[in-house]
Scaffold this motif. Structure first.
Motif: not given
Length: 324
Positions: A227-245
């Motif tokens: 689920a966390y991997e899916a979350f990281k992909k969603w953040v990137t695909d949604s262009q919400l941030s370029t820095n996950l941390e």
């Protein structure tokens, strides 16, 4: 010669008489229906939504409040009861605004007292339908909602407040049947609010099934990783941030227990502000079944799960973005 002619004549007459007799109808043998030929509807969720009667104070103009509640009437009573309770719980949550909570409690006490007096005054037991019972139970919330509308108008607000709750059958058969409960409201702020909650039922055991019930023993940690991997992909695909941390300093990941079995994978549904800003809407993460072979129990990995992710999404009313 005469004897032969006479014999032939007698035979011809007998044949003619036999041909004129009505033929006996051939009786058809009754065909026995096998158990498999009879459709079993006990393991299929069938039903429709019912509009619950709502009476609001008289109002004229285009700023009158809107309060709409639908309930589900199906062939599975325990499902209807669960969804009815969910509707009332959502009303409690949606109207948990300051003084409204006290108003709702006071109105509930008032309705309870009226009901007790009516019951003791009459020995005749009247049959109340489920939709009539729901109409009675939502009265305290209607009173509180109408009070909020009056208070906002007294303060000079020009907006129209709205509240809507409606269930829909998403998946009618299979290992689990699913009902999605859609809510939408605007209570006078900068923007409205909406939610989608999924209720998954096992019709064989007649129980509500939680996400933990789907997971094999000792595989919860692995599910969280996926689920966390899916979350990281969603953040990137949604262009919400370029820095996950940096993103996670504000919007931390968590495993949602709001789920349903999609066509291609397990769907995890999130609410507003759970793992993202308001602009992200109602985030939804999908974990493909191909990654869940050793995580979910075999019964829930069927390739023939009859559900459609878009069907649920199309039932959500858009938020009303308004500003005072």
């Amino acid at each position: 010669m005469k004897k032969n002619a006479l014999a032939v004549a007698i035979m011809m007459s007998a044949f003619a008489i036999t041909a004129c007799q009505p033929k006996a109808e051939k009786k058809s043998e009754p065909v026995e229906q096998t158990a498999s030929a009879v459709q079993d509807t006990t393991l299929k969720l069938q039903g429709e939504t019912q509009k619950v009667p709502v009476i609001l104070p008289e109002c004229n103009g285009n700023r009158c409040p809107e309060f709409s509640i639908d309930r589900l009437q199906t062939n599975q009573v325990f499902v209807d009861q669960q969804i009815d309770q969910a509707i009332l719980q959502n009303l409690e949550r949606m109207l948990d605004i300051g003084k409204l909570k006290q108003d709702i409690r006071a109105e509930k006490d008032k309705q309870s007292a009226i009901s007790e007096v009516a019951t003791s005054a009459s020995d005749v037991v009247t049959n109340v339908t489920p939709v009539q019972q729901m109409a009675i139970e939502i009265k305290p919330y209607i009173t509180a909602f109408s009070g909020l509308d009056k208070e906002l108008k007294t303060l000079g607000a020009s907006s129209q407040i709205t509240l809507s709750i409606s269930p829909k059958i998403l998946n009618a058969e299979g290992a689990l049947v699913t009902v999605v409960l859609n809510t939408s409201s605007y209570m006078g702020g900068a923007h409205g609010s909406s939610s989608q909650t999924y209720y998954n039922f096992d019709l064989k055991t007649q129980k509500l099934v939680a996400l933990n019930d789907l997971v094999q023993s000792g595989q919860k940690v692995q599910l969280e990783k996926l689920a966390y991997e899916a979350f990281k992909k969603w953040v990137t695909d949604s262009q919400l941030s370029t820095n996950l941390e940096e993103y996670e300093q504000v919007w931390k990941f968590k495993l949602s227990d709001n789920y349903y079995l999609g066509k291609n994978g397990l769907i995890l549904q999130y609410g507003e502000y759970e793992i993202g800003p308001y602009v992200a809407g109602l985030p939804r993460l999908e974990i493909p079944y191909t990654q869940l072979n050793k995580v979910l129990k075999k019964a829930y990995l069927s390739e023939n799960v009859n559900t459609d992710q878009q069907k649920a999404a199309s039932t959500v009313m858009p938020n009303k973005d308004k500003s005072e």
